[in-house]
Enzyme design. Structure first.
Site, PDB file in Angstrom:
ATOM      1  N   SER A 129       0.834  -1.201   0.000  1.00  0.00           N
ATOM      2  CA  SER A 129       0.000   0.000   0.000  1.00  0.00           C
ATOM      3  C   SER A 129       0.868   1.250   0.000  1.00  0.00           C
ATOM      4  O   SER A 129       1.984   1.243   0.549  1.00  0.00           O
ATOM      5  CB  SER A 129      -0.848  -0.011   1.277  1.00  0.00           C
ATOM      6  OG  SER A 129      -1.436   1.240   1.497  1.00  0.00           O
ATOM      7  N   TYR A 153      -1.651  -1.294  10.997  1.00  0.00           N
ATOM      8  CA  TYR A 153      -1.968  -1.817   9.655  1.00  0.00           C
ATOM      9  C   TYR A 153      -0.794  -1.566   8.706  1.00  0.00           C
ATOM     10  O   TYR A 153      -0.309  -2.470   8.027  1.00  0.00           O
ATOM     11  CB  TYR A 153      -3.246  -1.149   9.111  1.00  0.00           C
ATOM     12  CG  TYR A 153      -3.414  -1.316   7.612  1.00  0.00           C
ATOM     13  CD1 TYR A 153      -3.769  -2.558   7.077  1.00  0.00           C
ATOM     14  CD2 TYR A 153      -3.188  -0.251   6.729  1.00  0.00           C
ATOM     15  CE1 TYR A 153      -3.901  -2.717   5.695  1.00  0.00           C
ATOM     16  CE2 TYR A 153      -3.316  -0.407   5.359  1.00  0.00           C
ATOM     17  CZ  TYR A 153      -3.677  -1.647   4.851  1.00  0.00           C
ATOM     18  OH  TYR A 153      -3.801  -1.809   3.487  1.00  0.00           O
ATOM     19  N   LYS A 157       2.160  -4.054   6.498  1.00  0.00           N
ATOM     20  CA  LYS A 157       2.587  -3.977   5.090  1.00  0.00           C
ATOM     21  C   LYS A 157       4.112  -3.851   5.005  1.00  0.00           C
ATOM     22  O   LYS A 157       4.768  -4.502   4.199  1.00  0.00           O
ATOM     23  CB  LYS A 157       1.925  -2.776   4.386  1.00  0.00           C
ATOM     24  CG  LYS A 157       0.421  -2.890   4.250  1.00  0.00           C
ATOM     25  CD  LYS A 157       0.018  -4.060   3.383  1.00  0.00           C
ATOM     26  CE  LYS A 157      -1.481  -4.231   3.286  1.00  0.00           C
ATOM     27  NZ  LYS A 157      -1.890  -5.556   2.801  1.00  0.00           N
TER      28      LYS A 157
HETATM   29  P1  NAD Z   1     -11.068  -6.711   1.388  1.00  0.00           P
HETATM   30  O1  NAD Z   1     -11.250  -6.706   2.868  1.00  0.00           O
HETATM   31  O2  NAD Z   1     -12.259  -6.456   0.545  1.00  0.00           O
HETATM   32  O3  NAD Z   1     -10.415  -8.111   0.935  1.00  0.00           O
HETATM   33  C1  NAD Z   1      -9.538  -8.836   1.757  1.00  0.00           C
HETATM   34  C2  NAD Z   1     -10.058 -10.269   1.805  1.00  0.00           C
HETATM   35  O4  NAD Z   1      -9.185 -11.056   2.622  1.00  0.00           O
HETATM   36  C3  NAD Z   1     -11.461 -10.388   2.406  1.00  0.00           C
HETATM   37  O5  NAD Z   1     -12.283 -11.098   1.507  1.00  0.00           O
HETATM   38  C4  NAD Z   1     -11.255 -11.135   3.710  1.00  0.00           C
HETATM   39  O6  NAD Z   1     -12.355 -11.937   4.026  1.00  0.00           O
HETATM   40  C5  NAD Z   1      -9.992 -11.931   3.403  1.00  0.00           C
HETATM   41  N1  NAD Z   1      -9.183 -12.306   4.567  1.00  0.00           N
HETATM   42  C6  NAD Z   1      -8.714 -11.502   5.557  1.00  0.00           C
HETATM   43  N2  NAD Z   1      -7.976 -12.212   6.426  1.00  0.00           N
HETATM   44  C7  NAD Z   1      -7.956 -13.497   5.978  1.00  0.00           C
HETATM   45  C8  NAD Z   1      -7.358 -14.692   6.442  1.00  0.00           C
HETATM   46  N3  NAD Z   1      -6.638 -14.730   7.567  1.00  0.00           N
HETATM   47  N4  NAD Z   1      -7.547 -15.821   5.725  1.00  0.00           N
HETATM   48  C9  NAD Z   1      -8.292 -15.824   4.597  1.00  0.00           C
HETATM   49  N5  NAD Z   1      -8.889 -14.712   4.105  1.00  0.00           N
HETATM   50  C10 NAD Z   1      -8.715 -13.563   4.789  1.00  0.00           C
HETATM   51  O7  NAD Z   1      -9.895  -5.687   1.048  1.00  0.00           O
HETATM   52  P2  NAD Z   1      -9.403  -5.115  -0.349  1.00  0.00           P
HETATM   53  O8  NAD Z   1      -9.740  -3.680  -0.392  1.00  0.00           O
HETATM   54  O9  NAD Z   1      -9.836  -5.992  -1.453  1.00  0.00           O
HETATM   55  O10 NAD Z   1      -7.829  -5.211  -0.134  1.00  0.00           O
HETATM   56  C11 NAD Z   1      -7.073  -6.316  -0.571  1.00  0.00           C
HETATM   57  C12 NAD Z   1      -5.643  -6.146  -0.128  1.00  0.00           C
HETATM   58  O11 NAD Z   1      -5.138  -4.919  -0.660  1.00  0.00           O
HETATM   59  C13 NAD Z   1      -5.450  -6.066   1.385  1.00  0.00           C
HETATM   60  O12 NAD Z   1      -4.257  -6.733   1.724  1.00  0.00           O
HETATM   61  C14 NAD Z   1      -5.328  -4.581   1.646  1.00  0.00           C
HETATM   62  O13 NAD Z   1      -4.574  -4.305   2.794  1.00  0.00           O
HETATM   63  C15 NAD Z   1      -4.597  -4.119   0.393  1.00  0.00           C
HETATM   64  N6  NAD Z   1      -4.817  -2.709   0.085  1.00  0.00           N
HETATM   65  C16 NAD Z   1      -6.103  -2.243  -0.039  1.00  0.00           C
HETATM   66  C17 NAD Z   1      -6.310  -0.888  -0.296  1.00  0.00           C
HETATM   67  C18 NAD Z   1      -7.711  -0.339  -0.410  1.00  0.00           C
HETATM   68  O14 NAD Z   1      -7.882   0.854  -0.322  1.00  0.00           O
HETATM   69  N7  NAD Z   1      -8.746  -1.141  -0.621  1.00  0.00           N
HETATM   70  C19 NAD Z   1      -5.220  -0.029  -0.443  1.00  0.00           C
HETATM   71  C20 NAD Z   1      -3.927  -0.545  -0.331  1.00  0.00           C
HETATM   72  C21 NAD Z   1      -3.738  -1.904  -0.069  1.00  0.00           C
HETATM   73  C1  UD1 Z   2      -6.571   5.470   4.057  1.00  0.00           C
HETATM   74  C2  UD1 Z   2      -5.670   4.869   5.120  1.00  0.00           C
HETATM   75  C3  UD1 Z   2      -4.463   4.230   4.452  1.00  0.00           C
HETATM   76  C4  UD1 Z   2      -4.905   3.210   3.396  1.00  0.00           C
HETATM   77  C5  UD1 Z   2      -5.827   3.922   2.386  1.00  0.00           C
HETATM   78  C6  UD1 Z   2      -6.360   3.005   1.340  1.00  0.00           C
HETATM   79  C7  UD1 Z   2      -5.951   6.269   7.140  1.00  0.00           C
HETATM   80  C8  UD1 Z   2      -5.309   7.248   8.061  1.00  0.00           C
HETATM   81  N1  UD1 Z   2      -5.227   5.909   6.052  1.00  0.00           N
HETATM   82  O1  UD1 Z   2      -5.853   6.444   3.406  1.00  0.00           O
HETATM   83  O2  UD1 Z   2      -3.650   3.572   5.396  1.00  0.00           O
HETATM   84  O3  UD1 Z   2      -3.780   2.665   2.714  1.00  0.00           O
HETATM   85  O4  UD1 Z   2      -6.935   4.481   3.113  1.00  0.00           O
HETATM   86  O5  UD1 Z   2      -7.156   2.023   1.928  1.00  0.00           O
HETATM   87  O6  UD1 Z   2      -7.064   5.801   7.372  1.00  0.00           O
HETATM   88  N2  UD1 Z   2     -11.962  11.658   3.827  1.00  0.00           N
HETATM   89  C9  UD1 Z   2     -12.954  12.509   4.239  1.00  0.00           C
HETATM   90  N3  UD1 Z   2     -14.076  11.968   4.812  1.00  0.00           N
HETATM   91  C10 UD1 Z   2     -14.245  10.621   4.980  1.00  0.00           C
HETATM   92  C11 UD1 Z   2     -13.214   9.745   4.536  1.00  0.00           C
HETATM   93  C12 UD1 Z   2     -12.078  10.305   3.981  1.00  0.00           C
HETATM   94  O7  UD1 Z   2     -12.826  13.723   4.103  1.00  0.00           O
HETATM   95  O8  UD1 Z   2     -15.298  10.183   5.518  1.00  0.00           O
HETATM   96  C13 UD1 Z   2     -10.754  12.229   3.180  1.00  0.00           C
HETATM   97  C14 UD1 Z   2      -9.452  11.906   3.906  1.00  0.00           C
HETATM   98  O9  UD1 Z   2      -9.177  12.855   4.886  1.00  0.00           O
HETATM   99  C15 UD1 Z   2      -8.460  11.915   2.731  1.00  0.00           C
HETATM  100  C16 UD1 Z   2      -9.296  11.436   1.542  1.00  0.00           C
HETATM  101  O10 UD1 Z   2     -10.662  11.645   1.899  1.00  0.00           O
HETATM  102  O11 UD1 Z   2      -8.023  13.229   2.471  1.00  0.00           O
HETATM  103  C17 UD1 Z   2      -9.092   9.961   1.232  1.00  0.00           C
HETATM  104  O12 UD1 Z   2      -9.329   9.206   2.413  1.00  0.00           O
HETATM  105  P1  UD1 Z   2      -9.321   7.616   2.429  1.00  0.00           P
HETATM  106  O13 UD1 Z   2     -10.238   7.105   1.381  1.00  0.00           O
HETATM  107  O14 UD1 Z   2      -9.582   7.174   3.828  1.00  0.00           O
HETATM  108  O15 UD1 Z   2      -7.850   7.221   1.974  1.00  0.00           O
HETATM  109  P2  UD1 Z   2      -6.414   7.638   2.580  1.00  0.00           P
HETATM  110  O16 UD1 Z   2      -6.527   8.795   3.490  1.00  0.00           O
HETATM  111  O17 UD1 Z   2      -5.497   7.787   1.435  1.00  0.00           O
END
Ligand code: NAD
Ligand code: UD1
Length: 348
Positions: A129, A153, A157
């Site tokens: 991430s 969290y 990573k």
């Molecule tokens: P998500 O929660 O929708 O998907 C994660 C999946 O992993 C879920 O289906 C959950 O049930 C499963 N899971 C969790 N722990 C498990 C375990 N111990 N065994 C088996 N399954 C398990 O999340 P996402 O948004 O699809 O994210 C996927 C990956 O990408 C994650 O590792 C997350 O940290 C990373 N990531 C997400 C974002 C974002 O904004 N969505 C940003 C950066 C990184």
């Molecule tokens: C968040 C996480 C980050 C994670 C990323 C993607 C935190 C501190 N950081 O980051 O670790 O990798 O999501 O999953 O939670 N915002 C609002 N109102 C809301 C929600 C968000 O104003 O209800 C604003 C935030 O202040 C930010 C922007 O929207 O400026 C994006 O927020 P968000 O979607 O939570 O993503 P990140 O802040 O990038």
């Protein structure tokens, strides 16, 4: 012959979109997910969307920390690579329950890596991430920037990235791609799969979407006094289908014999403010999003966006969609599925 890919966390938001791209790209796909933060309905829909390729999908409801179950899956199928999404991802929850995050994300990953090594599968794509850049001193963020973690969290990573670098150092047969995602948003254009967070959404667009369908009264804007174009936080939003395609590009790169343990940003390289994103969503949906201005969210960075050069050059991948398409597809999914994969009774 079609390649076999194991996708951990494949029922989740990014996982389900990636599984669909894998299937339609001709890969055979096995999903392992404990459904802790997802629904099996997502995979049923992926199967339907994949049409003739749907039969190449199989699913095991298994927790990654269940080593015996994981071994059985690896014994049944010889995998060419693993894409590892499974993990918990709520930043606030990780601050409250750090051990839960370390146990799930770290032990889950270590168990997976052990079973992979035992079965001679040493090709991995991991979901990292942009959070590992902490509060970047400048933008765009390049892959060489110093790394830090602002919460448990983010620390999982960072630790997993380091673990991957160490195992590659110890055994050069490992080929590992660490993908640092920026802010995934949007949904598949069919509107059949999308993001369905449990409880109150932490992230901007899932919250906006729930306001638009009437589940929440207003969006709280966290801070309008940043040194940005309109005072609100700036992020690099990326369409989830572009992100999914980035994983296919990473798999192709793993076939390159020269790769060791490499890291790539997956973003668009463009910064968008909260107010710009809300305006784009209002335009796409025709819905007014009431706003409540509030103070900064603790831990938030001001401006974060990616340098995309390395991924463009080395993965031959570039995001295709802009915020209009992201908001269009987010709204298409939200309006067709106002309660995600659940119902008003099952969803709070
Ligand atoms: P998500 O929660 O929708 O998907 C994660 C999946 O992993 C879920 O289906 C959950 O049930 C499963 N899971 C969790 N722990 C498990 C375990 N111990 N065994 C088996 N399954 C398990 O999340 P996402 O948004 O699809 O994210 C996927 C990956 O990408 C994650 O590792 C997350 O940290 C990373 N990531 C997400 C974002 C974002 O904004 N969505 C940003 C950066 C990184
Ligand atoms: C968040 C996480 C980050 C994670 C990323 C993607 C935190 C501190 N950081 O980051 O670790 O990798 O999501 O999953 O939670 N915002 C609002 N109102 C809301 C929600 C968000 O104003 O209800 C604003 C935030 O202040 C930010 C922007 O929207 O400026 C994006 O927020 P968000 O979607 O939570 O993503 P990140 O802040 O990038």
């Amino acid at each position: 012959m079609a390649k076999n890919i194991l996708v951990t966390g494949g029922a989740g938001y990014i996982g389900s979109h990636t599984v669909l791209q894998l299937l339609t790209g001709g890969y055979r796909t096995v999903v392992v997910d404990n459904l802790e933060n997802s629904s099996a309905v997502a995979l049923q829909r992926v199967k339907e969307l994949a049409g003739q390729f749907g039969n190449n999908l199989s699913f095991h409801q298994v927790d990654l920390r269940d080593k015996a179950a994981l071994k059985t899956i690896f014994t049944e199928t010889k995998f060419d690579a693993v894409i590892h999404f499974a993990g918990l991802k709520a930043v606030g929850e990780s601050v409250q329950k750090p051990l839960l995050y370390f146990n799930n994300n770290l032990i889950g990953t270590i168990t997976l890596l052990e079973v992979m090594a035992d079965h001679g599968c040493k090709n991995l794509v991991f979901s990292s991430s942009a959070t590992v850049y902490g509060w970047p001193k400048e933008v765009p963020c390049t892959e060489e920037f110093p790394l830090s973690a602002a919460n448990p969290y983010g620390r999982t990573k960072l630790f997993i990235e380091e673990i991957c670098r160490d195992i590659h150092c110890s055994d050069s047969e490992w080929k590992i791609i660490l993908l640092r995602y920026f802010n995934p948003v949007g949904a598949h254009p069919s509107g059949q799969i999308g993001e369905d967070p449990r409880g109150i959404p932490n992230n901007l667009m899932p919250f906006v979407q729930q306001v638009a369908v009437g589940r929440r009264p207003a969006l709280t804007v966290f801070g309008n006094d940043y040194s940005t174009k309109d005072g609100t936080g700036v992020r690099d939003y990326i369409h989830v289908v572009d992100l999914a395609d980035g994983h296919i590009a990473a798999l192709c790169k793993l076939s390159d014999s020269k790769i060791g343990c490499e890291v790539y940003n997956l973003g668009t390289g463009k910064g968008t403010s909260v107010l710009e994103m809300v305006a784009a969503f209002e335009e796409a949906s025709g819905k007014k999003i009431p706003l409540v201005m509030a103070g900064r969210r603790p831990g938030d960075a001001e401006i974060v966006y990616a340098s995309t050069e390395k991924a463009e050059h080395e993965l031959k991948w570039k995001a295709k969609y802009g915020i209009e398409e992201m908001c269009r597809d987010q709204w298409n999914w939200a309006s067709k599925n106002p309660y995600g994969y659940g119902s008003p009774e099952t969803t709070k």
